[in-house]
Design an enzyme around this catalytic site. Structure first.
Site, PDB file in Angstrom:
ATOM      1  N   GLU A  68     -74.687  42.146 -38.415  1.00  0.00           N
ATOM      2  CA  GLU A  68     -73.577  41.417 -38.779  1.00  0.00           C
ATOM      3  C   GLU A  68     -72.661  42.921 -38.168  1.00  0.00           C
ATOM      4  O   GLU A  68     -72.884  44.019 -38.259  1.00  0.00           O
ATOM      5  CB  GLU A  68     -72.884  42.236 -40.469  1.00  0.00           C
ATOM      6  CG  GLU A  68     -73.688  40.220 -40.727  1.00  0.00           C
ATOM      7  CD  GLU A  68     -72.401  40.307 -42.591  1.00  0.00           C
ATOM      8  OE1 GLU A  68     -71.051  40.885 -42.758  1.00  0.00           O
ATOM      9  OE2 GLU A  68     -72.968  39.482 -43.170  1.00  0.00           O
TER      10      GLU A  68
ATOM     11  N   ARG B 168     -76.959  33.197 -37.638  1.00  0.00           N
ATOM     12  CA  ARG B 168     -77.179  33.715 -39.027  1.00  0.00           C
ATOM     13  C   ARG B 168     -77.177  33.055 -40.081  1.00  0.00           C
ATOM     14  O   ARG B 168     -75.599  33.037 -40.600  1.00  0.00           O
ATOM     15  CB  ARG B 168     -77.305  34.592 -39.289  1.00  0.00           C
ATOM     16  CG  ARG B 168     -77.482  35.216 -40.382  1.00  0.00           C
ATOM     17  CD  ARG B 168     -77.729  36.621 -40.587  1.00  0.00           C
ATOM     18  NE  ARG B 168     -77.336  37.548 -42.004  1.00  0.00           N
ATOM     19  CZ  ARG B 168     -77.147  38.543 -42.855  1.00  0.00           C
ATOM     20  NH1 ARG B 168     -76.295  39.731 -41.812  1.00  0.00           N
ATOM     21  NH2 ARG B 168     -77.080  39.094 -44.492  1.00  0.00           N
TER      22      ARG B 168
ATOM     23  N   SER C 285     -73.789  45.914 -51.689  1.00  0.00           N
ATOM     24  CA  SER C 285     -72.508  45.844 -51.925  1.00  0.00           C
ATOM     25  C   SER C 285     -72.537  45.202 -54.164  1.00  0.00           C
ATOM     26  O   SER C 285     -71.740  44.966 -54.244  1.00  0.00           O
ATOM     27  CB  SER C 285     -71.716  44.894 -51.197  1.00  0.00           C
ATOM     28  OG  SER C 285     -71.646  45.080 -49.737  1.00  0.00           O
TER      29      SER C 285
HETATM   30  C1  BGC Z   1     -70.175  40.425 -45.793  1.00  0.00           C
HETATM   31  C2  BGC Z   1     -69.946  39.147 -44.652  1.00  0.00           C
HETATM   32  C3  BGC Z   1     -67.958  39.033 -44.469  1.00  0.00           C
HETATM   33  C4  BGC Z   1     -67.856  40.764 -44.306  1.00  0.00           C
HETATM   34  C5  BGC Z   1     -66.442  40.771 -43.283  1.00  0.00           C
HETATM   35  C6  BGC Z   1     -69.691  42.108 -45.201  1.00  0.00           C
HETATM   36  O1  BGC Z   1     -69.863  43.412 -45.938  1.00  0.00           O
HETATM   37  O2  BGC Z   1     -71.848  40.181 -45.179  1.00  0.00           O
HETATM   38  O3  BGC Z   1     -70.221  38.372 -45.611  1.00  0.00           O
HETATM   39  O4  BGC Z   1     -67.953  38.339 -43.825  1.00  0.00           O
HETATM   40  O5  BGC Z   1     -68.525  41.283 -44.203  1.00  0.00           O
HETATM   41  O6  BGC Z   1     -65.561  40.399 -44.903  1.00  0.00           O
END
Ligand code: BGC
Length: 560
Positions: A413, A113, A206
């Site tokens: 993530e 990704r 965010s």
């Molecule tokens: C973001 C990422 C970031 C991660 C850790 C997430 O909210 O989408 O880009 O690496 O936070 O900070």
């Protein structure tokens, strides 16, 4: 005063029964029970991946005609990040594609990704400024992935808005809906012959709240009671429009899937036996995840809890209409159902309790009537407020299942920070992955949640937004003091490799129960020797124990 189109006539007095099931089912687990280890494997076609994002890794901030993004402008202004860290060079991935591909190949991930830098493709944000060299870079990356049998998962926009578009008002400007759609259209047309998994926007929550409410990230607008709602409204419509563009122009020929990457903490009520607290926890989830997921995955409209809360506060603030904008019926029909899978970014769990929010100044945060604290039983990590609470992931996945009608879910993530001085000994990250992935496994195997993929964040240490280079989430360490930006695998990279290879956590041979048959003439009922009687008892326990306890009994009897 009667407010038109604002709040539902009655307050949502109950937590919606479907999502309540999750607290009823899990919140009574003992601390021991929620930490139990579960052996098992994911489905054969499970998508194991790692992630990155353009601004965090690429560098080359003005290379080959790239235009500045709001993050370039922000970080290049002294005082905004620790040690004035910028993404000017970052991991230098713009110049080190082969090294990135090498790491991905070594991990044996099935998907990668990454995000496209909008201002590398369209330096001023619009098609007329198209930069072929930027397009070529992504073509090389996509082709390199496919040559290594790695599926590209592309985030079209991961926070780095072209500065030229911010100069036109950014996401507060309704024109952004068409501008974003045209950018997406270009990406589908240009890369869609090879890219089959798309995420339009990363973490709209965010963008809306941190970017335009708190103003802690660019564009640094501090208007907590008004702008986040306007921005979210435009982001949702922009996403929906891009989805329809894919549907209308590309789906038949390209056959891909389009979604949006939403983020959510799991929220546990302070006291699960008090309805008011459970409602506060539900509200917290509705305001964070439901804000975007409810319109897209449910009915095209905001959650009732949000409409009620913001409408009510607005009325008490003597405003003539709710600060939460409303969708027309036509818009609701247009927005509803605009995602082919549920992509969720998740890191931690919080505890919510009911608190009556203030009326002044206007604020999204106060509109929620709740406060959030950390889950104090769980280990802290190297980022404030981000404790490692693995069991929260299982609950969140179950909540999504109940709330949104059992969608296919990608954990888009998940990961943990360690200090950037951590070269390779990142056992805390190994523990984090082991326990979080195991909770995803429980959700899949024990709860029937349709978990399709898991993406570890991140491939390598990179520019961590407001944390600069103080911490890293990487499976690989990057030496930012060396111009060659050498990458070194950490323990977690080796660990993740084996998780992927094993497709989860299969029960090791020495942990396996012995299955088999006794002799036909085995005297079950008449055996009298103490050893045989014990065997019979154990067998009965085995039949009656619920599976999760069984795992534990099984491993404790063998190892203890
Ligand atoms: C973001 C990422 C970031 C991660 C850790 C997430 O909210 O989408 O880009 O690496 O936070 O900070």
């Amino acid at each position: 005063m009667q407010l038109p189109h604002r709040a539902p006539a009655l307050p949502p007095s109950e937590v919606p029964s479907k999502s309540k099931v999750v607290w009823e089912k899990f919140s009574h687990h003992s601390k021991f029970q929620r930490k139990l280890y579960h052996f098992g494997t994911f489905p054969q076609d499970f998508s194991w991946g790692v992630s990155s994002s353009a601004y965090q890794i690429e560098g080359g901030w003005d290379a080959d005609g790239k235009g500045p993004s709001i993050w370039d402008v922000f970080t290049q202004t002294p005082g905004n990040t620790p040690a004035d860290a910028t993404g000017d060079v970052a991991c230098d991935s713009y110049n080190r594609l082969d090294e990135d591909l090498y790491m991905l190949r070594a991990l044996r991930v099935k998907s990668y990704r990454f995000s496209l830098s909008w201002s590398r493709i369209f330096p001023d944000g619009t098609r007329s400024s198209m930069n072929q060299k930027g397009v070529d870079y992504y073509n090389r990356l996509i082709n390199g992935l496919l040559a290594n049998k790695i599926t590209p998962m592309v985030t079209i926009y991961h926070w780095d808005l072209p500065q030229a578009l911010q100069d036109r008002g950014g996401w507060e400007n309704v024109d952004m809906i068409d501008i974003f759609n045209d950018y997406c259209d270009f990406c589908f047309a240009t890369f869609g012959d090879r890219v089959k998994l798309w995420m339009t926007i990363n973490q709209p929550h965010s963008i809306a709240w941190l970017g335009y409410g708190l103003g802690t990230i660019p564009p640094s607008i501090k208007n907590p009671g008004i702008s986040p709602y306007i921005v979210a409204h435009n982001l949702i419509k922009a996403h929906a429009k891009a989805y329809h563009t894919y549907d209308d122009k590309y789906r038949t020929s390209q056959g891909g899937l389009v979604s949006i990457a939403l983020n959510a903490d799991w929220i546990e009520p302070k006291d699960v036996n008090v309805l008011r607290e459970v409602r506060a926890a539900d509200r917290a989830l509705q305001f964070q995840l439901g804000w975007f997921a409810h319109p897209i995955f449910k009915n095209g409209d905001y959650p009732d809890a949000m409409k009620w809360q913001v409408g009510n506060k607005s009325e008490l603030q003597d405003l003539s209409e709710s600060r939460l904008p409303s969708f027309t019926e036509e818009e609701k029909n247009y927005i509803k159902g605009t995602a082919d899978m549920f992509c969720i970014n998740h890191y931690t769990t919080k505890i919510a309790s009911h608190v009556t929010g203030q009326l002044s100044p206007y604020s999204y945060e106060q509109d929620r009537d709740l406060s959030e604290t950390e889950e104090s039983d769980s280990p802290t990590t190297d980022i404030k407020n981000q404790r490692a609470v693995a069991w929260g992931l299982r609950r969140l996945l179950n909540w999504i299942k109940e709330e949104y009608g059992n969608p296919q879910i990608y954990i888009a993530e998940n990961g943990v920070a360690t200090k950037s001085s951590t070269m390779w000994d990142d056992s805390t990250r190994v523990f984090y992955y082991k326990t979080y992935i195991d909770e995803a496994l429980k959700a899949y195997e024990l709860d029937g949640v349709r978990v399709n993929g898991y993406i570890a964040t991140s491939l390598m240490d990179s520019f961590e937004w407001l944390n600069g280079y103080k911490v890293g989430f990487g499976l690989h360490h990057v030496d930012f003091s060396n111009t060659n930006r050498p990458r070194t695998p950490k323990y977690s990279a080796h660990f993740y490799y084996y998780v992927i290879k094993d497709n989860g956590f299969p029960r090791p041979d020495d942990e396996k129960m012995l299955y088999g048959h006794f002799r036909k003439d085995f005297l079950w009922s008449t055996a009298t020797a103490s050893y045989q009687v014990l065997m019979l008892l154990c067998y009965k326990c085995f039949l009656m124990a619920p599976p999760i306890i069984l795992m534990r009994l099984d491993s404790t009897t063998i190892t203890d």
